[in-house]
Design an enzyme around this catalytic site. Structure first.
Site, short mmCIF file in Angstrom:
data_model
loop_
_atom_site.label_atom_id
_atom_site.label_comp_id
_atom_site.label_asym_id
_atom_site.label_seq_id
_atom_site.Cartn_x
_atom_site.Cartn_y
_atom_site.Cartn_z
N HIS A 1 2.26 11.95 6.76
CA HIS A 1 2.73 12.40 5.46
C HIS A 1 1.58 13.03 4.66
O HIS A 1 1.61 13.08 3.43
CB HIS A 1 3.38 11.24 4.70
N ASP B 1 7.92 7.86 4.15
CA ASP B 1 7.97 9.33 4.16
C ASP B 1 7.12 9.84 5.31
O ASP B 1 5.96 9.44 5.45
CB ASP B 1 7.40 9.91 2.86
N HIS C 1 3.31 4.24 1.25
CA HIS C 1 2.28 5.16 0.76
C HIS C 1 2.36 5.17 -0.76
O HIS C 1 3.24 4.54 -1.34
CB HIS C 1 2.47 6.56 1.35
N ASP D 1 7.06 7.82 -6.52
CA ASP D 1 8.45 7.38 -6.34
C ASP D 1 8.56 6.13 -5.46
O ASP D 1 9.63 5.52 -5.40
CB ASP D 1 9.32 8.52 -5.77
N HIS D 2 7.46 5.73 -4.82
CA HIS D 2 7.50 4.54 -3.96
C HIS D 2 6.83 3.31 -4.59
O HIS D 2 6.92 2.22 -4.03
CB HIS D 2 6.85 4.84 -2.61
N HIS E 1 15.92 8.55 1.77
CA HIS E 1 15.12 9.54 1.04
C HIS E 1 15.93 10.84 0.94
O HIS E 1 15.45 11.94 1.20
CB HIS E 1 13.78 9.78 1.77
N HIS F 1 2.79 7.58 -3.20
CA HIS F 1 3.45 8.52 -4.10
C HIS F 1 4.25 7.72 -5.13
O HIS F 1 4.78 6.65 -4.84
CB HIS F 1 4.35 9.48 -3.32
#
Lengths: 319, 319
Positions: free
Chosen positions: A138, A204, A62, A66-67, A262, A64
């Site tokens: 998510h 996530d 996905h 941080d990914h 995570h 976000h």
């Protein structure tokens, strides 16, 4: 065929001194599949036993930050090395738009990046396995991925073949590849079809039915565990899982081993593991650079291999 | 007043297992000034003795990806912590446009980011020092920065003041702050004005006159050294410096100590140092997490303090 999972970034949201942002490398034979690419992933790869190899495929769960924030820098490093081979980036719908946002930051590359938006239940065929995308929960477009090996033919019984009058040599090969030889059928000399291995990564996600279904009897389930039960409400609000929820899901799916990632710095590893073990015994909380090896089922169970103490390789690289 | 420089990322262009992308923290008293913010800077700060503190000011030297890609992730981590205090980002002209490019990636923050585009020779006044931006030669908008302390009053001589009939107490204070007391002038009891300290950071740049002028008798010059002389042509093409060029410049400017950064993995530290030392003896090639302490001139020379062996701090952080 070798199969293992190398944990390159096991933190969630923000890094910690010990944990990098999300990135997981699955290695099968010569294939290197990277799942997610948080900030710092290129360097985590450099510091790992694998090195920053010319990856061909990246799977984003996905969008976000941080990914995905490690992607521009990694692509730039490949370009500095004059990479020519195309790189394929898979992700849920919206991938093209996100890449367009990053493009001005990425600048000009020496190679093509091909973007492939995947739907839930879409499968990619590979030699001996497939990669199946599945929808997770998510709160936006988000995919988990399963690597599912093809079933393997049963074991050939040469004694039995000889008894039935087949001569060793090319005829043995024909029987093993499914041909009938002199009235002897393959099923008379081959054991039962053997299952392939299965590795499932959630990205996530709140605990969800789709993950449970896909992870059914998986050899390894890599599930996020952003929270502990004491913060279960926050987990619901943010569509994340608690360690206990991930463990309950692993138990219901009957997986061989559950790896939690995570991980938030607000908890200790011991706490995360303890909470998960109340619901499922075979759980590990890998640190960065740990690996899980998944042997063929008849050869043994998955094994958690801790990182070597000093992951840094020598700094001087031949020109 | 304490003054030191903490090297958080000493690689150039691409990271290496041991070296992060460009980021340098200057600490003076309670002030924390970050220069450049390559991918992974937030984690380098976390792993350092300083920690990821709520930085107030960031100075960007130029907009190549290796110097700015750590910004979005760091801002996001601050937002996750519910930061409210404004952050000021300085940089050469074009800063606003670059930030606009990054903005969709950064997303919503809990605090304001104020952008300030600086011209060469522009100065920012601080309490006891100023930060001067100066133009460097990197083929596009690019600034170096100098931290220049105000001159300090000379040393007060209490014996001499007593001899001239001044009584210890408030009158001593008046003399030291520049007032005349009972016909005694400050210059009769104060030594010569003492120079402040000067730290100069070039960012990426070919050797240039402006750097030499600004670095004149600096206590510390942090100069890039992307190449060695064997690749001098590449250095010219890409507007970078060789270790020898940086050292010659440091010798011409008469600096106390030269620190070389932006080190390529294609060379060993020993090679870089050896080449620089042919032109200038007082050179260091810091590793990540090394520091250079700059004492007041009358108290000693700058000191290179190697990083502690294990920069990682305990992972468990109180909630």
């Amino acid at each position: 065929m070798d199969l293992d999972v190398l944990f390159l970034g096991t933190a969630g949201s923000s890094p910690s001194p010990r944990r990098g942002l999300p990135a997981t490398l699955v290695r099968r034979g010569g294939d290197r599949l990277l799942f997610d690419c948080g900030e710092g992933t290129q360097r985590q790869l450099m510091r790992s036993v694998v090195g920053l190899v010319e990856l061909e495929e990246l799977f984003i769960t996905h969008f976000h930050a941080d990914h995905v924030l490690g992607l521009p820098g990694m692509l730039k490093t490949f370009a500095l090395r004059q990479r020519e081979r195309e790189m394929v980036v898979y992700g849920p719908r919206g991938l093209r738009r996100v890449y367009e946002l990053l493009e001005p930051v990425i600048g000009r590359l020496t190679f093509r990046v091909r973007l492939v938006e995947l739907e839930g239940n879409q499968e990619l065929e590979r030699d001996g396995y497939r990669i199946a995308a599945f929808e997770v929960d998510h709160g936006g477009p988000g995919l988990g991925y399963a690597l599912v090996e093809d079933p393997r033919p049963g074991q050939f019984d040469p004694e039995r073949a000889r008894e039935l009058g087949v001569r060793p040599g090319p005829d043995f090969g024909r029987l093993q590849s499914g041909e009938e030889v002199d009235g002897v059928r393959p099923d008379q000399v081959m054991g039962e079809t053997r299952r392939g291995r299965k590795v499932v990564l959630t990205g996530d996600s709140a605990p969800c039915d789709m993950t449970r279904l896909v992870a059914w009897e998986a050899d390894l389930l890599v599930h996020e565990a952003t929270f502990l039960e004491e913060d279960a409400e926050r987990a619901v609000e943010t569509r994340h899982s608690t360690a206990a929820q991930a463990a309950e899901l692993a138990a219901a799916a009957g997986v061989q081993i559950l790896a939690l990632t995570h991980i938030s710095p607000r908890y200790s590893i011991a706490e995360v593991r303890r909470e998960a073990r109340t619901a499922f015994e075979r759980v590990v909380v890998p640190r960065d650079f740990d690996r899980i090896e998944i042997p063929l089922p008849e050869r043994g169970k998955p094994v958690h291999v801790p990182a070597p103490d000093r992951p840094a390789r020598p700094e001087v690289v031949a020109p």
